[in-house]
Write a protein that holds these residues in place. Structure first.
Motif, mmCIF file in Angstrom:
data_model
loop_
_atom_site.group_PDB
_atom_site.id
_atom_site.type_symbol
_atom_site.label_atom_id
_atom_site.label_comp_id
_atom_site.label_asym_id
_atom_site.label_seq_id
_atom_site.Cartn_x
_atom_site.Cartn_y
_atom_site.Cartn_z
ATOM 1 N N LYS A 185 -35.123 25.082 9.248
ATOM 2 C CA LYS A 185 -35.015 24.014 10.493
ATOM 3 C C LYS A 185 -35.688 23.351 11.065
ATOM 4 N N LYS A 186 -37.882 23.705 10.336
ATOM 5 C CA LYS A 186 -38.676 22.821 10.085
ATOM 6 C C LYS A 186 -38.273 22.213 8.757
ATOM 7 N N GLU A 187 -38.503 22.034 8.056
ATOM 8 C CA GLU A 187 -38.570 21.301 6.629
ATOM 9 C C GLU A 187 -37.280 20.466 7.186
ATOM 10 N N LEU A 188 -36.329 20.827 7.486
ATOM 11 C CA LEU A 188 -34.987 19.508 7.777
ATOM 12 C C LEU A 188 -35.767 18.379 9.119
ATOM 13 N N ARG A 189 -36.456 18.765 9.539
ATOM 14 C CA ARG A 189 -37.159 17.828 11.103
ATOM 15 C C ARG A 189 -37.825 17.244 10.542
ATOM 16 N N ARG A 190 -38.054 18.364 9.516
ATOM 17 C CA ARG A 190 -39.432 16.991 9.221
ATOM 18 C C ARG A 190 -38.977 15.765 8.414
ATOM 19 N N GLN A 191 -38.117 16.029 7.661
ATOM 20 C CA GLN A 191 -37.300 15.007 6.276
ATOM 21 C C GLN A 191 -36.140 14.285 7.477
ATOM 22 N N LYS A 192 -36.825 14.404 8.575
ATOM 23 C CA LYS A 192 -35.877 13.861 10.072
ATOM 24 C C LYS A 192 -34.191 13.179 8.708
ATOM 25 N N TYR A 193 -33.826 14.991 9.229
ATOM 26 C CA TYR A 193 -32.442 14.791 8.272
ATOM 27 C C TYR A 193 -31.728 14.464 9.445
ATOM 28 N N THR A 194 -31.352 13.372 8.972
ATOM 29 C CA THR A 194 -30.415 12.940 10.472
ATOM 30 C C THR A 194 -29.265 12.016 10.160
ATOM 31 N N ASP A 195 -28.723 12.540 8.513
ATOM 32 C CA ASP A 195 -27.591 11.377 7.799
ATOM 33 C C ASP A 195 -26.260 12.341 8.403
ATOM 34 N N ILE A 196 -25.506 12.239 10.202
ATOM 35 C CA ILE A 196 -24.660 13.347 10.564
ATOM 36 C C ILE A 196 -23.637 13.099 9.927
ATOM 37 N N LYS A 197 -23.640 12.049 8.909
ATOM 38 C CA LYS A 197 -22.246 11.701 7.911
ATOM 39 C C LYS A 197 -22.178 12.501 6.891
ATOM 40 N N TRP A 202 -30.204 17.919 20.872
ATOM 41 C CA TRP A 202 -29.142 16.464 20.562
ATOM 42 C C TRP A 202 -29.694 15.845 20.706
ATOM 43 N N LYS A 203 -30.912 15.226 21.662
ATOM 44 C CA LYS A 203 -31.146 13.755 21.517
ATOM 45 C C LYS A 203 -30.695 12.839 20.583
ATOM 46 N N GLU A 204 -31.452 13.132 19.378
ATOM 47 C CA GLU A 204 -31.601 12.328 17.792
ATOM 48 C C GLU A 204 -30.311 11.919 17.118
ATOM 49 N N ALA A 205 -29.894 13.258 17.812
ATOM 50 C CA ALA A 205 -28.342 13.476 16.614
ATOM 51 C C ALA A 205 -27.259 12.856 17.487
ATOM 52 N N ALA A 206 -27.034 12.799 19.143
ATOM 53 C CA ALA A 206 -26.335 12.240 20.345
ATOM 54 C C ALA A 206 -26.492 10.550 19.382
ATOM 55 N N GLU A 242 -23.720 16.207 5.071
ATOM 56 C CA GLU A 242 -23.624 17.677 5.557
ATOM 57 C C GLU A 242 -22.846 18.312 6.303
ATOM 58 N N GLY A 243 -23.626 17.843 7.210
ATOM 59 C CA GLY A 243 -23.918 18.430 8.890
ATOM 60 C C GLY A 243 -25.515 18.394 8.751
ATOM 61 N N ILE A 244 -25.741 18.634 9.919
ATOM 62 C CA ILE A 244 -27.459 18.663 10.483
ATOM 63 C C ILE A 244 -27.428 20.041 11.319
ATOM 64 N N PHE A 245 -28.966 20.849 11.672
ATOM 65 C CA PHE A 245 -28.612 21.477 11.823
ATOM 66 C C PHE A 245 -29.493 21.333 14.328
ATOM 67 N N ILE A 246 -28.030 21.864 14.952
ATOM 68 C CA ILE A 246 -28.599 21.350 16.570
ATOM 69 C C ILE A 246 -28.352 22.838 16.859
ATOM 70 N N ASN A 247 -29.687 23.052 17.421
ATOM 71 C CA ASN A 247 -30.053 24.521 18.434
ATOM 72 C C ASN A 247 -29.794 25.694 17.333
ATOM 73 N N LYS A 261 -24.377 5.810 16.720
ATOM 74 C CA LYS A 261 -24.947 4.513 15.901
ATOM 75 C C LYS A 261 -24.152 4.363 14.293
ATOM 76 N N THR A 262 -23.038 5.709 14.405
ATOM 77 C CA THR A 262 -21.821 5.370 14.038
ATOM 78 C C THR A 262 -20.745 4.904 14.265
ATOM 79 N N ILE A 263 -20.466 4.149 15.530
ATOM 80 C CA ILE A 263 -19.705 3.307 16.466
ATOM 81 C C ILE A 263 -18.411 3.016 15.484
#
Length: 195
Positions: free
Chosen positions: A14-26, A177-181, A28-33, A186-188
């Motif tokens: 999770k830390k690693e993903l956060r470091r990468q600002k892993y926000t490509d929700i389109k 959730w903030k960032e993911a929301a 593979e997916g992302i870690f939320i909680n 932004k994908t609207i």
């Protein structure tokens, strides 16, 4: 302890993903909680959709009646299975020009500030959708019946109207959730090109 080892591994990941600002929700997916969450395109109505978590469902009618007063009930509400995280959307028929979306968001924020003096506001942001249109957002926390609630509101103009989106979760879950929301908003996208 195998469990602890797994947890540590997940924490590192999770830390690693956060470091990468892993926000490509389109993607593979992302870690939320601590949950791996995959997003998929869902329709708000025949013309507009966005990416939200795959396991979200349409909020059942009877829950809608409890959670949203009829006057302002959003037209489409998606909810997590436990009901604690919601995306809600309303589309009005008149189109507010793209250039005025920011001032619409500011006016709405002003209205909420006046009607909820205890609300704590965080940030305003804006981005450009695939359509080239502006999307504006602001977020705040306010007091629900017995819990503090986190809210993120967004506004954008469509081919045939104006969209108002709301993301709501418990304030204690907001950091997850903030960032993911915001990424989701932004994908609207307008599904059908304007005929």
């Amino acid at each position: 302890n195998h469990m602890e080892y797994e947890d540590e591994k997940i924490a590192e990941l999770k830390k690693e993903l956060r470091r990468q600002k892993y926000t490509d929700i389109k993607g593979e997916g992302i870690f939320i909680n601590r949950q791996f969450t995959k997003f998929c395109l869902r329709a708000i109505n025949d013309d507009v959709g966005l990416y939200i978590p795959e396991e979200f469902i349409d909020m059942p009618e009877e829950i809608q009646l409890m959670k949203f007063p009829s006057v302002n009930r959003p037209q489409r509400i998606f909810t997590s299975l436990d009901g604690s995280v919601n995306f809600a959307f309303s589309i009005v028929d008149y189109q507010i020009p793209d250039t005025q979306i920011e001032s619409l968001a500011e006016q709405m924020e002003e209205v909420i500030r006046k009607s909820n003096p205890a609300a704590i506001f965080y940030q305003d942001d804006q981005s450009t959708l695939v359509s080239g249109r502006t999307i504006c957002m602001f977020d705040f926390k306010n007091y629900g019946i017995d819990e503090q609630m986190y809210n993120m509101l967004c506004f954008t103009s469509l081919n045939h109207g104006t969209l108002h989106g709301t993301f709501i979760c418990l304030d204690r879950d907001a950091d997850d959730w903030k960032e993911a929301a915001w990424e989701a908003f932004k994908t609207i996208t307008e599904i059908k090109p304007d005929a």
